[in-house]
Design a protein around this motif. Structure first.
Motif, PDB file in Angstrom:
ATOM      1  N   UNK A 456     -21.723  -8.049  63.669  1.00  0.00           N
ATOM      2  CA  UNK A 456     -22.936  -8.759  63.282  1.00  0.00           C
ATOM      3  C   UNK A 456     -23.401  -9.690  64.401  1.00  0.00           C
ATOM      4  N   UNK A 457     -24.426 -10.478  64.112  1.00  0.00           N
ATOM      5  CA  UNK A 457     -25.028 -11.329  65.139  1.00  0.00           C
ATOM      6  C   UNK A 457     -24.065 -12.398  65.652  1.00  0.00           C
ATOM      7  N   UNK A 458     -23.039 -12.737  64.862  1.00  0.00           N
ATOM      8  CA  UNK A 458     -22.072 -13.752  65.273  1.00  0.00           C
ATOM      9  C   UNK A 458     -20.852 -13.151  65.957  1.00  0.00           C
ATOM     10  N   UNK A 459     -20.896 -11.844  66.201  1.00  0.00           N
ATOM     11  CA  UNK A 459     -19.775 -11.191  66.864  1.00  0.00           C
ATOM     12  C   UNK A 459     -18.617 -10.860  65.937  1.00  0.00           C
ATOM     13  N   UNK A 460     -18.828 -10.961  64.635  1.00  0.00           N
ATOM     14  CA  UNK A 460     -17.782 -10.677  63.650  1.00  0.00           C
ATOM     15  C   UNK A 460     -17.897  -9.241  63.154  1.00  0.00           C
ATOM     16  N   UNK A 461     -16.768  -8.550  63.000  1.00  0.00           N
ATOM     17  CA  UNK A 461     -16.788  -7.208  62.447  1.00  0.00           C
ATOM     18  C   UNK A 461     -16.964  -7.300  60.935  1.00  0.00           C
ATOM     19  N   UNK A 462     -17.954  -6.581  60.394  1.00  0.00           N
ATOM     20  CA  UNK A 462     -18.239  -6.639  58.961  1.00  0.00           C
ATOM     21  C   UNK A 462     -18.356  -5.214  58.417  1.00  0.00           C
ATOM     22  N   UNK A 463     -18.114  -5.030  57.102  1.00  0.00           N
ATOM     23  CA  UNK A 463     -18.256  -3.704  56.496  1.00  0.00           C
ATOM     24  C   UNK A 463     -19.718  -3.308  56.315  1.00  0.00           C
ATOM     25  N   UNK A 464     -20.035  -2.112  56.778  1.00  0.00           N
ATOM     26  CA  UNK A 464     -21.363  -1.530  56.569  1.00  0.00           C
ATOM     27  C   UNK A 464     -21.211  -0.260  55.756  1.00  0.00           C
ATOM     28  N   UNK A 465     -22.020  -0.139  54.707  1.00  0.00           N
ATOM     29  CA  UNK A 465     -21.970   1.036  53.839  1.00  0.00           C
ATOM     30  C   UNK A 465     -23.145   1.963  54.125  1.00  0.00           C
TER      31      UNK A 465
END
Length: 520
Positions: A456-465
């Motif tokens: 994401x914009x903060x450089x964090x890995x997030x789940x995308x569906x």
């Protein structure tokens, strides 16, 4: 090529974990072992009190019916009694299955059933989830760490004057703790860590970043996580260090505890390093006692590490491991004055590593990246009741296939560069895509789904569906999908991004082609 630790092998004591950790507790007397750092003058346990409490609770649990080889699930935030419950259970030769404190009723029920737990220890604030989960899993023994009407407490059990039973434990074979991990893929599985696994990893790590009675560490990492179990319970308490306990992360509470208790070392995950490096409120606190920040659980950006180190005047280093490795295989030792940027350190004693080219299955060329295979006494016994999963993780020669891609330089410093595995790491927590896909597919409005990690914009890995709408569900929107999943999983597992597609790309075998999704 087999890479070996540059450090000499260490002897592995043939002892149960509680015996090894608490060996010197009684002699330390009034020296504080654990302190509740969430409020001024919070309760505490001295080393003598910790030792006595473990014995009394072990006797009480035995009277309540807990026996060797049975499972006690521990569903609690960090508290000063967490180690009491942990070591009292292992004293009986029983198995502690630590449970994520954020779990929903369904997630808790799943772990209770899968582990075959007979006892559930929790806190009163968690009873709204613990009770229905225990009922669904057929658990009769629900015990609280504090007090709640109609429930036995650990204080009730400790009131017994019965003897502490003498239980014969085989450290090499008997399981001490069974945290849950997704490994390289799939749903969470019980990781069977023997007493020898745990004690070996403590002995292997002892000279890397030593602590002692003059140190204070802050327990903001969850104790249910193997990182917290090892660093905050086993390692710290074995060496007489004082552990300052916080039940949750709130930045100002965290900083207050660091300052007021003159914490010297703090193990964290990357998001906390980011806060220490960049948040303006940090400047309001006197953190001059802090000497070291150890970051693990997920990769740390080297620039962020430098910012934190310069701002606080501390040493910021990384380590590497996984639940299945009890958990440490690499660490930056204190003896390395200037480790290279981004390194997760050197192999710890008694540990070997191969770097395997994923394309050929052979050892990668010198300096090239490949999958880390690890061998050593810290490698788990296996996954509980999942022989096939164990066999796919640990080969016939004892090499554990980590699913992480990395390289090593000419000085023996290792670096993580990528992951083969599908696991998403959100703020240090494991998020298995397969679990989220199962939740998504339980919605009749969704015909098919796949989940990957995106930055994401903060450089964090997030789940995308990636979601395929079912016939007649054309009005299904991103917010609907996010809300549906959020109501069924722990907060850190929530889907954060949704993209609607016509079809999920799959191989002929039915396996999701996640690489194609990433290329979108």
């Amino acid at each position: 090529m087999i890479h070996r630790s540059p450090f000499p092998d260490v002897d592995i004591p043939d002892l149960p974990v509680h015996t090894y950790v608490l060996a010197g507790a009684r002699d330390r007397g009034d020296h504080p072992a654990v302190i509740d750092g969430s409020r001024p003058d919070g309760p505490r346990l001295s080393y003598a009190q910790l030792d006595a409490s473990v014995g009394r609770l072990a006797a009480g649990l035995h009277e309540a019916g807990l026996r060797k080889g049975e499972v006690l699930a521990l569903f609690s935030p960090n508290t000063i009694v967490y180690p009491v419950v942990f070591y009292a259970t292992t004293t009986l030769g029983a198995i502690v299955s630590t449970v994520n404190a954020l779990y929903t009723v369904d997630e808790l029920t799943s772990q209770l059933r899968d582990s075959g737990a007979r006892f559930l220890v929790t806190i009163s604030l968690f009873l709204d989830r613990a009770v229905p989960a225990a009922q669904a899993a057929g658990i009769e023994h629900v015990i609280v760490c504090d007090t709640a009407e109609g429930f036995r407490s650990i204080q009730d059990l400790m009131a017994t004057d019965g003897p502490v039973p003498e239980v014969e434990i085989n450290p090499a074979e008997d399981v001490a703790v069974m945290p849950y991990s997704s490994g390289t893929t799939g749903k969470a599985k019980g990781v069977m860590l023997t007493h020898r696994n745990i004690v070996a990893n403590m002995a292997q790590s002892s000279g890397m970043q030593p602590t002692g009675p003059d140190d204070r560490v802050l327990a903001i990492l969850p104790m249910f996580h193997i990182y917290g179990i090892t660093v905050l319970l086993n390692h710290a308490l074995h060496y007489g260090t004082t552990v300052v306990v916080l039940p949750r992360f709130e930045l100002e509470l965290f900083l207050t505890a660091l300052a007021e208790h003159k914490v010297t070392k703090v193990p964290v995950a990357p998001p906390i390093v980011v806060a220490l490096a960049k948040h303006p409120v940090v400047d309001k606190f006197d953190l001059s006692a802090l000497r070291a920040v150890l970051c693990a659980a997920a990769p740390l950006d080297a620039d962020t590490g430098h910012l934190c180190a310069e701002r606080l005047g501390v040493r910021v280093v990384q380590g590497y491991g996984m639940t299945e490795l009890s958990p440490v295989s690499h660490v930056v030792p204190d003896s390395d004055a200037n480790p290279p940027d981004g390194t997760v350190g050197k192999l710890i004693p008694n540990t070997e590593c191969r770097i395997i080219d994923p394309a050929t299955g052979e050892d990668a060329e010198a300096g090239a990246a490949g999958e880390f295979w690890i061998r050593g006494p810290q490698v788990m016994k296996g996954y509980f009741a999942r022989g096939a999963d164990t066999a796919s993780m640990i080969d016939g020669d004892g090499w554990l296939h980590t699913g992480d891609i990395g390289r090593v330089d000419g000085e023996g410093n290792f670096f993580i560069v990528d992951r083969l595995k599908e696991l998403i790491k959100y703020k240090g927590y494991q998020v298995p895509p397969a679990e989220l896909e199962a939740v998504l597919l339980s919605d009749p409005r969704i015909a098919d789904a796949a989940v990957i990690g995106v930055v994401d914009a903060e450089g964090e890995e997030v789940p995308k569906a990636f979601v395929v709408r079912a016939a007649g569900a054309e009005s299904l929107g991103e917010g609907d999908v996010v809300e549906f999943v959020a109501g069924r999983v722990a907060p850190y597992k929530k889907v954060r991004v949704v993209e609607f597609i016509d079809a999920v790309p799959r191989a002929l075998s039915g396996k999701i082609l996640r690489r194609e999704l990433r290329q979108r």
